[in-house]
Scaffold this active site. Structure first.
Site, short mmCIF file in Angstrom:
data_model
loop_
_atom_site.label_atom_id
_atom_site.label_comp_id
_atom_site.label_asym_id
_atom_site.label_seq_id
_atom_site.Cartn_x
_atom_site.Cartn_y
_atom_site.Cartn_z
N HIS A 55 40.82 -16.14 26.06
CA HIS A 55 40.06 -16.26 24.81
C HIS A 55 39.08 -17.41 24.89
CE1 HIS A 55 43.35 -19.08 24.10
NE2 HIS A 55 42.74 -19.55 23.02
N HIS A 57 38.48 -20.32 23.24
CA HIS A 57 38.66 -21.73 22.89
C HIS A 57 38.39 -22.65 24.08
CE1 HIS A 57 41.30 -20.57 19.21
NE2 HIS A 57 40.01 -20.55 18.94
N ASP A 59 39.65 -25.34 25.23
CA ASP A 59 40.72 -25.81 26.12
C ASP A 59 41.13 -24.73 27.12
OD1 ASP A 59 41.89 -24.54 23.74
OD2 ASP A 59 43.84 -25.15 24.53
N HIS A 60 40.52 -23.55 27.03
CA HIS A 60 40.78 -22.46 27.98
C HIS A 60 39.55 -22.08 28.80
CE1 HIS A 60 44.77 -21.45 26.16
NE2 HIS A 60 44.22 -22.19 25.23
N HIS A 114 45.25 -14.63 17.28
CA HIS A 114 44.85 -16.04 17.46
C HIS A 114 43.32 -16.11 17.38
CE1 HIS A 114 45.08 -20.14 19.00
NE2 HIS A 114 44.29 -19.84 20.01
FE FE Z 1 44.92 -23.28 23.58
ZN ZN Z 2 43.44 -21.14 21.63
#
Ligand code: FE
Ligand code: ZN
Length: 261
Positions: A55, A57, A59-60, A114
């Site tokens: 996904h 975000h 942090d990914h 999410h």
């Molecule tokens: Fe995360």
């Molecule tokens: Zn996330």
């Protein structure tokens, strides 16, 4: 075909960047940061062969640009997630063949909740599931974009996989999640056993992951909303009047949002 192997790279406070390797070739999942990945590749004498994104975000995905600056590799990600760096948009039902990993096949699952375009990657030959922020050890991701019903359906797709599927999640949240799980089901002995096991691992600074789907089904309140005990307890606590699996799931998710352990 060489047997593929997995390992992990730590990033930020509690992220895991999972690796899939065959010989010197490695594909990474959700590189939130480039630096630890580049270090790992160097230390392990591996070459980057591809990137899988669950996904959007940061942090990914935050490390993608830094990795592409050094390696020209395909970047897979959900077609509905619209991540700029994705070169190979994928959707539920697609099969990815990773030639660099000896033709390893990966099935894509659409798992909105999410985020709306969240996908998960399942490797049938190894029973590995890379699920980003859909499912955590004893927990599940916050619902940022989808509805509780969408998240519930997404988790049902995971629940339908074989019980010995290994679950590779995006974050080390297992211990705090178990605290909440015990509040939902104070009388579930499997939760207590998992706390002990997880504490032992964390004391050695080892990941509590991957877990197995069987373990999650026994301890994860978000996969247990169809259990009579969980449905009854959500009603008894006054958290819902809707004694159905979705009603209990929604109540558990809402409770977790502001649970202070
Ligand atoms: Fe995360
Ligand atoms: Zn996330």
């Amino acid at each position: 075909m060489q047997t593929p192997q997995t390992s992990f790279i730590r990033a930020f406070k509690d992220n895991y960047i999972w690796t899939l390797s065959s010989g010197p070739q490695t594909v990474v999942v959700d590189p939130g940061d480039a630096k630890p990945v580049l270090n790992w590749l160097k230390q392990n004498k591996r070459k980057l062969a591809g990137i899988l994104l669950t996904h959007k975000h940061n942090d990914h995905t935050g490390g993608v640009a830094g990795l592409l600056a050094k390696f020209s590799v395909p970047v897979y990600g959900g077609a509905n997630e619209r991540i700029d760096s994705v070169t190979q948009p994928v959707a539920g039902g697609d099969t990815i063949t990773l030639d660099a990993l000896g033709g390893l096949e990966i099935s894509v699952l659409d798992v909105p909740g999410h985020t709306l375009g969240h996908v998960a990657y399942y490797v049938p030959s190894q029973k590995w599931l890379f699920c980003g922020d859909l499912l955590f050890g004893a927990g599940c991701g916050r619902i940022f974009e989808g509805t509780a019903a969408q998240m519930y359906d997404s988790l049902q797709k995971i629940a339908a996989l074989p019980d010995d599927t290994l679950i590779f999640c995006g974050h080390e949240y297992t211990l705090p999640n178990l605290k909440f799980a015990a509040a939902v089901e104070p009388e579930n002995p499997a939760i207590e056993a998992r706390v002990k096991e997880s504490l032992a691992k964390r004391q050695k600074y080892l990941p509590t992951l991957p877990s197995t789907l069987a373990e999650e089904k026994a301890t994860n309140p978000f996969l247990r909303a169809d259990q009579e005990t969980v449905m009854e307890r959500m009603v008894a606590l006054g958290r819902t009047a809707d004694k159905t699996p979705l009603g209990a799931f929604t109540a558990v998710r809402t409770w977790k949002d502001d649970f202070v352990g």
